[in-house]
Design a protein around this motif. Structure first.
Motif, mmCIF file in Angstrom:
data_model
loop_
_atom_site.group_PDB
_atom_site.id
_atom_site.type_symbol
_atom_site.label_atom_id
_atom_site.label_comp_id
_atom_site.label_asym_id
_atom_site.label_seq_id
_atom_site.Cartn_x
_atom_site.Cartn_y
_atom_site.Cartn_z
ATOM 1 N N GLU A 60 42.622 52.018 36.045
ATOM 2 C CA GLU A 60 44.046 51.978 36.187
ATOM 3 C C GLU A 60 44.682 51.889 34.694
ATOM 4 O O GLU A 60 44.203 51.067 33.841
ATOM 5 N N ASP A 104 45.702 58.633 35.383
ATOM 6 C CA ASP A 104 46.556 57.722 35.591
ATOM 7 C C ASP A 104 46.489 57.145 33.922
ATOM 8 O O ASP A 104 45.498 56.493 33.681
ATOM 9 N N ASP A 185 49.737 54.340 42.258
ATOM 10 C CA ASP A 185 48.989 53.614 43.402
ATOM 11 C C ASP A 185 48.360 54.507 44.276
ATOM 12 O O ASP A 185 47.127 54.187 45.108
#
Length: 250
Positions: A60, A104, A185
């Motif tokens: 993340e 990401d 997400d």
């Protein structure tokens, strides 16, 4: 194998090999051990009929911050990029199976140029792509000096590889570096879904199509070698020494 690289074949995604960068405390900066694990996984995929696609994912907020600076400097003192990095670049160029990436967050240096070897890249809208090679008195790597101008055009490639300008996800999509932009997400699910769809296609037809689109692997490998020679020369330069000293003082 290192815990900083997780290699698996998720049961929910038949035919897909997942290579996950798992060093979030260092923004997934690559060490020599991590390169070895990734090279082994790509090489094994070529020989395994059950693996039809390989997917690269980070964690993340971080795809990869590039080379681990301490690990890299230990090798660079000898005036070399390091065999582990070169072997990984060769493995990317020689991959016989499609490569997909889900980005990401930060994608710096090899974290950006790796995607030039991917057939489909999906990035979150908070991703940033940057290659500060010249800022460190170095030169582009991973055959990026060959591939990037072909897909991005001269000026965008120059802005990224020589000027060191950062590209947002949308700018990278417009430049052709990535395929789609989605939310943080959704990026992993989207990358795995794309890979699973590819894995379900007739493998021989897919391989031929990919080979025709990608062109000569030997040309890419030859450019990797040329860049590596310049890289090694630059590592011994006073410019690079001064740039790295300044970087370490930050």
């Amino acid at each position: 194998m290192t815990d900083h690289i997780i290699v698996e074949q998720p049961s929910a995604h038949p035919g897909v090999q997942l290579i996950r960068f798992n060093r979030p405390e260092k923004k997934n900066a690559f060490t020599r051990a991590m390169y070895r694990t990734m090279t082994d996984a790509l090489t094994a995929a070529n020989a395994d009929a059950n693996i039809r696609v390989t997917v690269f994912l980070g964690t993340e907020g971080s795809f990869s911050a590039g080379n681990d600076i301490g690990d890299f400097l230990a090798t660079a003192m000898g005036g070399s990029m390091g065999d582990e990095l070169i072997d990984f670049l060769y493995a990317l160029a020689r991959s016989e199976k499609p490569l997909v990436s889900g980005v990401d967050g930060l994608a710096i240096g090899i974290g950006t140029t790796l995607n030039l070897h991917c057939d489909l890249t999906i990035a979150s809208d908070r991703s940033q792509f940057r290659t500060p090679f010249v800022d460190l008195a170095l030169v582009p790597e991973a055959a990026s000096s060959l591939i990037a101008p072909r897909i991005m055009g001269h000026q965008r490639a120059f802005a990224m590889l020589a000027a060191g300008e950062a590209f947002s996800a949308e700018e990278a999509r417009e430049a052709g570096l990535i395929w789609k932009v989605t939310t943080p997400d959704e990026v992993e699910n989207a990358a795995l879904a794309a890979a699973t769809k590819l894995a379900a296609k007739p493998p021989e037809a897919l391989k031929i199509a990919r080979d025709l689109i990608c062109g000569s692997r030997e040309e890419v490998i030859a450019r990797i070698d040329v860049e590596a020679r310049h890289f090694a020369t630059r590592l011994k330069s006073a410019e690079a020494r001064a740039a790295f000293e300044a970087f370490m003082r930050r």
